[in-house]
Design a protein around this motif. Structure first.
Motif, PDB file in Angstrom:
ATOM      1  N   VAL A 118      15.902  -6.184  11.823  1.00 21.67           N
ATOM      2  CA  VAL A 118      14.832  -6.394  10.848  1.00 21.67           C
ATOM      3  C   VAL A 118      14.892  -5.229   9.877  1.00 21.67           C
ATOM      4  N   LEU A 119      15.004  -5.542   8.577  1.00 24.83           N
ATOM      5  CA  LEU A 119      15.146  -4.503   7.565  1.00 24.83           C
ATOM      6  C   LEU A 119      14.102  -4.684   6.463  1.00 24.83           C
ATOM      7  N   PRO A 120      13.420  -3.614   6.080  1.00 22.26           N
ATOM      8  CA  PRO A 120      12.563  -3.700   4.885  1.00 22.26           C
ATOM      9  C   PRO A 120      13.452  -3.859   3.666  1.00 22.26           C
ATOM     10  N   VAL A 121      13.050  -4.692   2.716  1.00 25.75           N
ATOM     11  CA  VAL A 121      13.893  -4.973   1.557  1.00 25.75           C
ATOM     12  C   VAL A 121      14.105  -3.731   0.690  1.00 25.75           C
ATOM     13  N   SER A 122      13.159  -2.806   0.731  1.00 24.40           N
ATOM     14  CA  SER A 122      13.273  -1.548  -0.012  1.00 24.40           C
ATOM     15  C   SER A 122      12.681  -0.435   0.832  1.00 24.40           C
ATOM     16  N   LEU A 123      13.135   0.787   0.563  1.00 28.81           N
ATOM     17  CA  LEU A 123      12.599   1.944   1.280  1.00 28.81           C
ATOM     18  C   LEU A 123      11.488   2.617   0.488  1.00 28.81           C
ATOM     19  N   GLN A 124      11.155   2.045  -0.667  1.00 25.08           N
ATOM     20  CA  GLN A 124      10.110   2.599  -1.523  1.00 25.08           C
ATOM     21  C   GLN A 124       8.816   1.794  -1.383  1.00 25.08           C
ATOM     22  N   MET A 125       7.707   2.427  -1.687  1.00 24.65           N
ATOM     23  CA  MET A 125       6.430   1.728  -1.771  1.00 24.65           C
ATOM     24  C   MET A 125       6.443   0.862  -3.023  1.00 24.65           C
ATOM     25  N   ALA A 126       5.891  -0.331  -2.953  1.00 23.74           N
ATOM     26  CA  ALA A 126       5.926  -1.229  -4.113  1.00 23.74           C
ATOM     27  C   ALA A 126       4.684  -2.100  -4.138  1.00 23.74           C
ATOM     28  N   ARG A 127       4.250  -2.452  -5.351  1.00 19.48           N
ATOM     29  CA  ARG A 127       3.124  -3.368  -5.545  1.00 19.48           C
ATOM     30  C   ARG A 127       3.558  -4.471  -6.490  1.00 19.48           C
ATOM     31  N   LEU A 128       3.093  -5.675  -6.208  1.00 16.42           N
ATOM     32  CA  LEU A 128       3.407  -6.807  -7.062  1.00 16.42           C
ATOM     33  C   LEU A 128       2.507  -6.834  -8.288  1.00 16.42           C
ATOM     34  N   LEU A 129       3.051  -7.364  -9.379  1.00 14.03           N
ATOM     35  CA  LEU A 129       2.283  -7.615 -10.583  1.00 14.03           C
ATOM     36  C   LEU A 129       2.588  -9.036 -11.036  1.00 14.03           C
ATOM     37  N   ALA A 130       1.555  -9.854 -11.136  1.00 11.67           N
ATOM     38  CA  ALA A 130       1.727 -11.251 -11.552  1.00 11.67           C
ATOM     39  C   ALA A 130       1.123 -11.476 -12.924  1.00 11.67           C
ATOM     40  N   VAL A 131       1.872 -12.201 -13.757  1.00 15.86           N
ATOM     41  CA  VAL A 131       1.369 -12.628 -15.058  1.00 15.86           C
ATOM     42  C   VAL A 131       1.068 -14.120 -14.946  1.00 15.86           C
ATOM     43  N   PHE A 132      -0.155 -14.506 -15.308  1.00 16.19           N
ATOM     44  CA  PHE A 132      -0.588 -15.902 -15.165  1.00 16.19           C
ATOM     45  C   PHE A 132      -0.505 -16.642 -16.491  1.00 16.19           C
ATOM     46  N   GLU A 133      -0.579 -17.959 -16.403  1.00 16.18           N
ATOM     47  CA  GLU A 133      -0.455 -18.795 -17.594  1.00 16.18           C
ATOM     48  C   GLU A 133      -1.588 -18.568 -18.592  1.00 16.18           C
ATOM     49  N   ASP A 134      -2.695 -17.978 -18.140  1.00 17.29           N
ATOM     50  CA  ASP A 134      -3.794 -17.668 -19.067  1.00 17.29           C
ATOM     51  C   ASP A 134      -3.653 -16.271 -19.672  1.00 17.29           C
ATOM     52  N   GLY A 135      -2.534 -15.606 -19.376  1.00 12.74           N
ATOM     53  CA  GLY A 135      -2.282 -14.279 -19.920  1.00 12.74           C
ATOM     54  C   GLY A 135      -2.761 -13.132 -19.060  1.00 12.74           C
TER      55      GLY A 135
END
Length: 329
Positions: A118-135
């Motif tokens: 089992v491997l973490p995809v990255s060794l760095q801390m990361a946060r998602l950012l989503a852009v929605f259809e309403d901007g």
């Protein structure tokens, strides 16, 4: 065969419980953007990568009869530790002791004597950012899911708030893999969350591995509201930068009472609107009880399908000349 399963959450761990019974070299590549529950608290308070999805998949690859597996999965029901699982705390502690989340995962893998990696995809801390259809721009997995549910707006772009590079071990295993499986799991926050890591798409484009997508059985309220099968596949291919060779889709169980409850909550069976020889379609799901009755992929059935599929394409090119596989099934 060297098989890499990419995802996070419940879907990936369900798949691994079945795959470990077959003669594969299994590696689970797991997202590191979870911010909910115990994982979110440990991430925030201890500044460690979220351990929950990693723990789920470690336990999935361990001996299910082991007391250590039960220990890792034990979740406190009251007191100051309410909501935390022992495995999450152990992974956080190992990270602090070793100074490395990757090393912590490796140590936990040894403790549980898992079959595979089992491997973490990255060794760095990361946060998602989503852009929605309403901007709207929404940061953080939990906030993204809530915005989806509240507005029913579609995500038009998913990325990281700050760049994070792919784990070198993940890069190596992807380059050596014979098959790469995406899903099952939440389309954006479990599967695509891995694909937006820097370097992932470039490696997939160079890879000669067979690419397989295991679709969700039901739409997810908010995140994939109204999505058909072709919508799911199109998004996977867009972020992966490659075409999917095979699509495995399970029809929901024939349980009208459970299906009705899903529909009341804004979820419905994913509509199959693809008709080509990439599709492997059947009933590979079951109803299980997790506080309430839920529809899940059956780990035994879905793994049998994968084993038959991968056996049929072993040492062959990904492209098929005909639809013989469906006939043989």
């Amino acid at each position: 065969m060297k098989v890499v399963a990419v995802g996070g959450g419940t879907g990936l761990s369900t798949l691994l419980r079945g795959l470990k019974n077959y003669p594969f070299e299994i590696t689970a590549v797991v997202t590191i953007t979870d911010e909910g529950g115990s994982s979110g608290i440990l991430r925030e308070e201890l500044n460690v990568p979220p351990p929950g999805d990693i723990r789920n998949n470690l336990v999935a690859l361990a001996n299910s009869e082991s007391i250590l597996s039960a220990l890792f999965n034990y979740r406190f029901q009251d007191g100051s530790l309410k909501g935390h699982s022992v495995g999450n705390i152990i992974l956080a502690a190992l990270t602090k002791i070793t100074g490395s989340f990757a090393e912590a995962v490796a140590k936990a893998s040894d403790i549980l004597a898992i079959k595979g990696r089992v491997l973490p995809v990255s060794l760095q801390m990361a946060r998602l950012l989503a852009v929605f259809e309403d901007g709207a721009h929404v940061v953080g997995e939990t906030n993204i899911v809530e915005y989806c549910k509240n507005t029913k707006k579609r995500i038009v772009d998913l990325k990281l708030q700050e760049p994070a590079r792919i784990n070198p071990e993940v890069q190596k295993i992807l380059e050596e893999s014979d098959a790469i499986i995406f899903g099952p799991g939440s389309l954006y926050t479990s599967v695509i969350a891995n694909l937006v890591i820097d370097g992932f798409q470039e490696i997939l484009r160079k890879s000669r591995a067979v690419k397989i997508y295991i679709s969700n059985i039901m739409t997810q309220p908010g995140e994939t509201f109204g999505y058909t099968l072709s919508d799911h596949v199109a998004e996977i291919e867009r972020y992966a930068g490659v075409s999917i060779d095979y699509i495995i889709h399970s029809l929901p169980p024939r349980n009208e009472e459970v299906l009705k409850k899903y529909i009341e909550k804004g979820s419905e069976p994913v509509k199959v609107d693809i008709n080509d020889n990439r599709i492997i379609l059947g009933h590979y799901s079951s109803v299980i009880f997790e506080g309430e009755y839920r529809i899940r992929h059956d780990p035994i059935l879905i793994s049998e399908i994968l084993f038959n599929l991968l056996s049929s394409v072993k040492n062959q090119k990904p492209e098929r000349e005909s639809s013989d596989f469906e006939v043989r099934l």
